[in-house]
Write an enzyme that holds these catalytic residues in place. Structure first.
Site, short mmCIF file in Angstrom:
data_model
loop_
_atom_site.label_atom_id
_atom_site.label_comp_id
_atom_site.label_asym_id
_atom_site.label_seq_id
_atom_site.Cartn_x
_atom_site.Cartn_y
_atom_site.Cartn_z
N HIS A 18 -0.19 2.25 29.33
CA HIS A 18 -0.20 3.49 28.55
C HIS A 18 -0.58 3.18 27.11
CE1 HIS A 18 1.66 6.39 31.40
NE2 HIS A 18 2.12 5.28 31.95
N CYS A 51 -2.88 5.07 33.91
CA CYS A 51 -1.82 4.91 34.91
C CYS A 51 -2.22 5.57 36.24
CB CYS A 51 -0.51 5.48 34.36
SG CYS A 51 0.94 4.93 35.29
N GLU A 92 -1.48 5.02 24.76
CA GLU A 92 -1.12 6.06 23.78
C GLU A 92 0.15 5.72 23.01
OE1 GLU A 92 0.56 7.67 27.80
OE2 GLU A 92 -1.09 6.42 27.08
#
Length: 602
Positions: free
Chosen positions: A527, A403, A529
């Protein structure tokens, strides 16, 4: 259709006692029994959602597929149970009051006085029943059990309407369909060295005074507590000894469901909620979970990763990033040694203001095997992130930018390779000469809530290291950002060696950037994750860990397959290769914590 069963998880004595991990563990145990589970997290704050929080308030903001910005506990549930939750699985006081006030404005209450009881409490009960029935698995099977975690601590004034709602709810759904589990702290003062049950007694007394009698009391402690403490809690808290479960701090949270199962949770829930399971459970029940817990405990070879962030004072600010790194480490057979570096401390200004912090930060960066530059908002620390990106690019150090990390990498490249010394993001400097990063159509200045590019979006990958790691050319990842790379500079950047190998479906938004002739210099706008799982690690994170261990080239040359010696400390070239996907030791997927301490659910 069988009736929905509900397990309410409340907390006493202190907040951050580990309700999230325990709620997830209930789900894990039931899912191991073949029962479909869903989860709801209740946050008693007045905010509509977690989107406008500072990470220092409640830790990171977790983003769901549908773009919901929610409490990080929902990330816990998704990883533990391998389910896909929705924005309505997070209830806040703000959402409930907003709904009731909108109904009142429409005249739905037919001129009646709108009050906390019954209107607010009814709205809470209706919300829980509606959301509990929504399927959360890929096969759209309706859940049988809904686990509801009530945030905060019993006795908090902001949680009172929810406690009252569940007092009524237990009669609404009938006793055999509702179970209350209370998580409490049993402290051991150093002066006496013995566990004290008085805080738990007071907490349970308060809960019972509010009309909810706990069926299970889960006693959290730093060290294991003996049977006499169980007996004492049982005597003073109106429960049988087998209804008192003791959970001490463990080496990792993988052990929590195993510890709960060993103390008879399955047998009790089966009888209390009439789940009609075959008892006793088979001998190898949860064996796959045990294998995973053992594997995590036996990781030895360390990999040093530096996280260059803005919110490093609270580790929860990067909870999902930390867990995604741990998942990648499990797959590669290494133990994560994560160092948090405050981005501001890498900036030249800090060299004069605080030389000790400056040199310590650079020393930590130089010691690392790999670097991760995660997301964030605002201009503070941006120059430090840019410095870290430059150092990684010039020293051939593996780096993953996420990001804001992508934006920092692009600005750094423009300044130091293209020679655009005044390149910047309009977030930090709206009047900069070269606007490399600009705000997007979705962003509406002045109103911050829910105005970002949020949720799961498609990215089209060109053939590159990322398409090899993902093993496909079209991927879907979750986004949360207001700014993006300016398309006007793409040709210049690509001509100089910064390739944009991932773009959105319109090819106007840059999603993935890589630097050529570098071991691993990857930055992504999304993102990754949020979709990482312990035995299905996020590909960008796996790439970073493997590159940091010097194993990435070998992994890619073998068609993205890890040999057993890459997954453990045992060296054996003769063993057959196996892929990461075949590591799936469990049906349900847990989440690692930082050191296994349950406090704050990390």
């Amino acid at each position: 259709m069988p009736e929905m069963k509900y397990i309410l998880v409340t907390g006493g004595v202190i907040s951050g006692v580990g309700k999230g991990v325990i709620a997830s563990s209930f789900g894990t145990i039931l899912k191991s029994c073949g029962i479909d589970v869903t989860s709801i997290k209740i946050d008693p704050y007045i905010n509509i959602d977690a989107g406008t929080f500072s990470p220092y308030e409640h830790g990171e903001v977790y983003v769901l597929d549908d773009g919901g910005e929610v409490d990080l506990d929902l990330g816990n549930y998704e990883r533990f149970l391998d389910i896909t939750l929705h924005r309505d699985n997070n209830i806040t006081t703000g959402k409930i009051y907003q709904q009731v006030i909108e109904r009142e404005r429409r005249g739905d209450y037919l001129g009646k006085t709108v009050q906390v009881i019954p209107h607010i409490t009814d709205a809470i009960q209706e919300w829980v029943q509606r959301v509990a029935a929504i399927p959360v698995t890929a096969d759209n099977t309706p859940p049988r059990v809904c686990i509801v975690e009530l945030g905060g601590t019993i006795g908090d004034i902001e949680g009172m309407s929810f406690v009252e709602a569940f007092r009524q709810f237990q009669f609404r759904v009938k006793r055999e369909n509702f179970c209350c589990a209370h998580v409490s702290l049993v402290p051991v003062p150093k002066s006496t060295g013995e566990p004290k049950t008085k805080p738990t007694q007071s907490s349970v007394r308060e809960l019972r005074g509010l009309g909810l009698s706990p069926d299970l009391i889960l006693c959290r402690s730093e060290k294991p507590i003996n049977h006499s403490v169980k007996e004492k809690v049982s005597n003073f808290c109106h429960v049988a000894p087998e209804q008192v479960i003791c959970i001490h701090d463990l080496t990792s949270v993988y052990h929590v469901p195993l510890l709960m199962e060993a103390q008879g949770v399955v047998k009790y829930l089966n009888e209390r909620l009439q789940l009609n399971m075959t008892m006793p459970r088979p001998g190898k029940f949860m064996q796959k979970w045990r294998n995973l817990a053992k594997r995590v405990d036996n990781l030895r070879k360390e990999v040093n990763i530096a996280l260059v962030g803005k919110y490093t004072k609270l580790e929860d600010s990067y909870a999902s990033v930390t867990k995604a790194l741990q998942h990648a480490c499990i797959a590669s057979g290494s133990k994560l040694n994560l160092t948090y570096i405050e981005a501001v401390n890498l900036e030249k200004k800090t060299k004069n203001d605080d030389p000790v912090s400056y040199h310590k930060a650079w020393q930590d960066l130089c010691k690392s095997d790999g670097v991760i530059v995660p997301g964030g908002f605002g201009q503070r620390g941006m120059e430090g992130k840019i410095e870290a990106c430059q150092w990684c690019r010039e020293t051939q150090k593996p780096m993953l930018g996420i990001c804001l990390g992508l934006q920092a990498a692009v600005i750094e490249f423009a300044r130091n390779v293209l020679g655009l010394k005044n390149a910047n993001t309009t977030e930090a400097d709206p009047n900069c000469e070269d606007k490399l990063v600009i705000d997007m159509p979705e962003h509406h200045p002045g109103n911050l809530g829910g105005t970002m590019r949020l949720g799961k979006r498609k990215t089209i990958l060109e053939p590159c290291v990322m398409s090899q790691l993902y093993k496909k050319n079209v991927i879907e990842e979750r986004h949360r950002h207001r700014y993006e790379v300016n398309p006007e500079y793409i040709k210049q950047l690509e001509a100089a060696g910064l390739r944009f190998v991932g773009k959105d479906e319109t090819s106007t938004r840059m999603e993935v950037a890589v630097v050529e002739n570098h071991p691993y210099y990857v930055s992504v706008q999304f993102h990754p994750e949020y979709l990482s799982r312990p035995l299905s690690p996020s590909p960008p994170f796996l790439g970073l860990i493997l590159a940091s261990l010097g194993k990435l080239k070998n992994y890619l040359s073998k068609g993205c397959r890890l040999s057993p010696r890459n997954q453990s400390d045992v060296s054996s070239d003769e063993e057959d290769d196996i892929s990461v996907s075949s590591l799936s030791l469990i049906e349900e997927k847990p989440v690692l914590t930082n050191g296994g301490n349950l406090n704050g659910v990390h």
